[in-house]
Design a protein around this motif. Sequence first.
Motif, mmCIF file in Angstrom:
data_model
loop_
_atom_site.group_PDB
_atom_site.id
_atom_site.type_symbol
_atom_site.label_atom_id
_atom_site.label_comp_id
_atom_site.label_asym_id
_atom_site.label_seq_id
_atom_site.Cartn_x
_atom_site.Cartn_y
_atom_site.Cartn_z
ATOM 1 N N UNK A 97 0.831 -1.203 0.000
ATOM 2 C CA UNK A 97 0.000 0.000 0.000
ATOM 3 C C UNK A 97 0.866 1.254 0.000
ATOM 4 N N UNK A 98 1.990 1.195 0.728
ATOM 5 C CA UNK A 98 2.886 2.346 0.790
ATOM 6 C C UNK A 98 3.531 2.655 -0.546
ATOM 7 N N UNK A 99 3.990 1.620 -1.252
ATOM 8 C CA UNK A 99 4.606 1.871 -2.559
ATOM 9 C C UNK A 99 3.555 2.250 -3.600
ATOM 10 N N UNK A 121 5.918 5.782 5.128
ATOM 11 C CA UNK A 121 5.648 6.216 6.505
ATOM 12 C C UNK A 121 4.171 6.078 6.830
ATOM 13 N N UNK A 122 3.302 6.437 5.898
ATOM 14 C CA UNK A 122 1.862 6.249 6.117
ATOM 15 C C UNK A 122 1.540 4.772 6.309
ATOM 16 N N UNK A 162 11.213 7.055 10.998
ATOM 17 C CA UNK A 162 10.837 6.240 9.847
ATOM 18 C C UNK A 162 10.833 7.075 8.569
ATOM 19 N N UNK A 163 10.235 8.269 8.630
ATOM 20 C CA UNK A 163 10.219 9.161 7.466
ATOM 21 C C UNK A 163 11.646 9.494 7.035
ATOM 22 N N UNK A 492 5.877 16.652 9.693
ATOM 23 C CA UNK A 492 6.947 16.254 8.772
ATOM 24 C C UNK A 492 6.365 15.556 7.555
ATOM 25 N N UNK A 493 5.414 14.653 7.777
ATOM 26 C CA UNK A 493 4.781 13.917 6.688
ATOM 27 C C UNK A 493 4.013 14.864 5.760
ATOM 28 N N UNK A 494 3.257 15.790 6.352
ATOM 29 C CA UNK A 494 2.485 16.746 5.544
ATOM 30 C C UNK A 494 3.414 17.660 4.735
ATOM 31 N N UNK A 495 4.539 18.037 5.337
ATOM 32 C CA UNK A 495 5.502 18.870 4.619
ATOM 33 C C UNK A 495 6.060 18.130 3.411
ATOM 34 N N UNK A 496 6.399 16.859 3.614
ATOM 35 C CA UNK A 496 6.881 16.056 2.494
ATOM 36 C C UNK A 496 5.840 15.929 1.397
#
Length: 516
Positions: A97-99, A121-122, A162-163, A492-496
Amino acid sequence: MVGAATALAMPPTGAVAWPVIFLTFPVLVWLIDGAGSGGGRGIKAAAGIGWWFGFGYFLAGLWWVGMAFLVDADKFAWLLPVAVAGLPAGLALFTAAGTALARALWLPGPARVLALAVGLTAAEWLRGHILTGFPWNSFGYALAQDLRLAQGAALGGLWSLTFLAVALGALPAVLGDAPRDTARPWRWVGLGAAVFAGLFAFGAVRLATTEVGTVEGVRLRLMQPNLPQDLKFRYAAKDAVMAHYLKLSGDLSGPARPKITHLIWPESAFPFFLSREPDVLAKIAELLPEGAVLVTGAARAEERPDLGPRRYDVYNAVQIVDARGTIIATADKVHLVPFGEFLPFQATLESLGLEQLTRVQGGFSAGSRRRALVVPGAPLALPLICFEVIFPGNAVPGGPRPTWMLNLTNDGWFGDTAGPHQHFSQARVRAIEEGMPVVRAANTGISGVVDPLGRVVARLDLGMEGILDADLPKSVAAPFYAQLSDAIPAALWCSGLLIVIFTRRAQQAASTAKLS
């Protein structure tokens, strides 16, 4: 093969092999680069690549789970292939799902490493929460193998690590790009190197400048009995088990200084319910000097008259016994192990003849909520039984903040394998995230005391029998992660994600302008 090689970044090889992520994640990027073309086709191909990557990773990193099915081999050995291959196959669905998400965000150029970090990361966060959660060996633990880099967990916890592990690990892939501006990949690599150096420097300074004292008047003794796992199920072994524990625990009332104030035994220490064995409690009372207490793992039964006569719930608990042989406090395990302590659809599967590994009729019951434990003579403690210690941001209950974590576990199920090493490593990261020391007593190891910076103060290695005496480290001020939980990794995730989206739009606008 690439996924399996990534597992080298985890204990017991991770201390020296964790940089393997700088080789394996770039290969994953290049594989996704070639994952078909055209919307759905490319996403489906990327999901397949992710599944195989994840399957190899989890198979190489979690094969030891199958050892638990050999403890009671005549009953459970037939499930060994299902556990060894089925668990990795299921967990690999998250990687797929991540890829797939990463491929949906994919774009030419260096920013695609952020797309991969966003997707994986999600997926890892979901793996840590869905179906009770199992964040074991999340990719962020690769960076945590270096104690200086591990200090980043104090800022953003496991999910931030992880990110960063995925983004930084994948970054060498951009060196193979053919950019319009030959300096462009090096800008990204330089930025990644600066982030890595900043994380390293932060950790080094934090370790060098943070003072950690010890709690006055508290002296711990951890007992690691190294009992064979099958012995812990047999009531007939009651006397032999207790004789071993008492002899190994030693003389607590002798002239030695400092005196032991807290004796700690591991999870599920007895093949019986402690509260129903007054002779055992009497022997414990004889062992303990005045003012000392025993903190031990023990199964406990609670009668359920509403369900009929001789019906009860069984809990995996931490219990405290005082010098009079009285159980004065109890805390029940809240987060149970699926198939180990309970079965999903318990009644239905039991009617088909299946059992969980602990073979408790009806399975263990979960405690109603996590609560701090009042330990006489010591600061407020947070009891975490077995794998409860692997869940980031979900360890500390509301109310007064505990100042140390008590992790009682029994990794004897898994023998001399990578599992206990990985478990201990993850407990160290919880110490850094929460700014609290971890005191860990394990049946077969690894037992130890870890300070709030993740430094191992004292340790008994895997497969050893013995005792470990140590002071209790003090906690430090609650780190950012302890205060903000997942807010920092979410930012961090939202920024990416935003960088990826805006870069895609800029590329599309430039392409449109070029065509016009």
